[in-house]
Scaffold this active site. Sequence first.
Site, PDB file in Angstrom:
ATOM      1  CG  HIS A   1      -5.402   2.030  -1.270  1.00  0.00           C
ATOM      2  ND1 HIS A   1      -5.779   1.595  -0.005  1.00  0.00           N
ATOM      3  CD2 HIS A   1      -4.093   2.705  -1.298  1.00  0.00           C
ATOM      4  CE1 HIS A   1      -5.021   2.317   0.744  1.00  0.00           C
ATOM      5  NE2 HIS A   1      -4.203   3.032   0.129  1.00  0.00           N
ATOM      6  CB  ALA A   3       9.568   1.865   5.756  1.00  0.00           C
ATOM      7  CG  LEU A  52       9.676  -1.021   2.509  1.00  0.00           C
ATOM      8  CD1 LEU A  52      10.995  -1.033   2.569  1.00  0.00           C
ATOM      9  CD2 LEU A  52       8.987  -0.608   1.132  1.00  0.00           C
ATOM     10  CG  ASP A  56       0.825  -5.749   1.925  1.00  0.00           C
ATOM     11  OD1 ASP A  56       1.206  -5.314   0.939  1.00  0.00           O
ATOM     12  OD2 ASP A  56       0.527  -5.039   2.925  1.00  0.00           O
TER      13      ASP A  56
HETATM   14  C1  GLA Z   1      -1.648  -2.164   2.741  1.00  0.00           C
HETATM   15  C2  GLA Z   1      -2.434  -3.264   2.602  1.00  0.00           C
HETATM   16  C3  GLA Z   1      -2.463  -4.019   1.384  1.00  0.00           C
HETATM   17  C4  GLA Z   1      -2.845  -3.013   0.339  1.00  0.00           C
HETATM   18  C5  GLA Z   1      -2.066  -1.738   0.223  1.00  0.00           C
HETATM   19  C6  GLA Z   1      -2.471  -0.574  -0.785  1.00  0.00           C
HETATM   20  O1  GLA Z   1      -0.107  -2.425   2.269  1.00  0.00           O
HETATM   21  O2  GLA Z   1      -1.884  -4.185   3.405  1.00  0.00           O
HETATM   22  O3  GLA Z   1      -3.394  -5.193   1.231  1.00  0.00           O
HETATM   23  O4  GLA Z   1      -4.307  -2.648   0.257  1.00  0.00           O
HETATM   24  O5  GLA Z   1      -2.049  -0.985   1.600  1.00  0.00           O
HETATM   25  O6  GLA Z   1      -2.426  -0.979  -2.059  1.00  0.00           O
END
Ligand code: GLA
Length: 371
Positions: free
Chosen positions: A15, A102, A104, A151
């Site tokens: 986050h 999950a 991922l 991600d």
């Molecule tokens: C999700 C979001 C990411 C990131 C994470 C928390 O995976 O897609 O952009 O904010 O939560 O770190």
Amino acid sequence: VVVRSPGRVNLIGEHTDYNEGFVLPAAINKEIFFALAPNGTDTLRFFSHDLGESAEFGLNGVSRSDIGWANYLLGVVAQLQGAGLEVRGFDLVFGGNVPIGAGLSSSAAVECGLAFALNHVFGLGLERFEMVKMAQRAEHAYAGVMCGIMDQFASMFGRRDHAVKLDCRSLAYEYYPLDMSGYRIVLCDTQVKHSLASSEYNTRRRECEQGVAILNKHYPEVRSLRDATLQMLERHQSEFDPVVYRRCRYVVSENGRVEEACGHLQRGEMEAFGERMYASHEGLQHDYEVSCPELDFLVDQSRGDEAVLGARMMGGGFGGCTINLVRTEQVERFTERMGRAYGQEYGVELKTYIADIVDGSSLAPQTVAAQ
Ligand code: GLA
């Protein structure tokens, strides 16, 4: 063309991406494959191998669909079209082994993989970072989650046996070799999927913005929590709603932890690295409040187990996986013990995955060979 695009883990820095901070993800050997060919029509024909479902859409006037899985694909097409790039009709079969929901990043793998395949097939000339940003915007517009960039970045920029530290403000990144000889990354999947996750996610973003607005009045240079310090927060605590205060305290601390953890990684101090992971979980559980009882249970179980260097919940939260750094020779004993404990507590069979660190989105070996 056949393309592969991986899911990701995040070692630390949760986050923080949408707060212009630091993250330390890696792409993993849970991947989605795409077989794609132009079909000479004005139609997009999708087949989801895993769901056994197909869907067709006109190339013109692409918009959000009622078919949930198709939106991740449509969102990417819409972004490319919005950028004035010419996408023609195509047939697509896709599927893989990234567990859905999950934590991922199966959705980022889908978005990045399709962007990569279309870029290749239609010669769009996009750089990886451009595709990352389009994939992220596709998620915003078509999945309704105001996600950060981590991600999609990890899926595109992963490198075998490396973690990659990303500065989510400047987008500068640096690879850190992961010496996986002594330990493995083990994921414990709670199989909990909370429907609240995306609305809570967007709420967290707003809470962070509220905190920035308070600090900005006193410190004009603070434009995101990246610029804030714990001293600033403490000095103005009375002006904060207590919840917003804790959210901000977590993000500022977590940014610091990523920097410390990278130092530990460089010096091979894996025990200390693991400690930072536990500290990250504490913050996510109590200050940021994005964990859930099942995740907390798994992290608690790992504490005091000499097999484990560190553990924490991973990703957006409210379910999904914990990430555990486990001594190689004890991986089997660890997963067995965790499975027993989880089964006894929740009556659910714990799924565990051993994550190998792989390269980001690429042509699949069979396509490379054919060219
Ligand atoms: C999700 C979001 C990411 C990131 C994470 C928390 O995976 O897609 O952009 O904010 O939560 O770190």
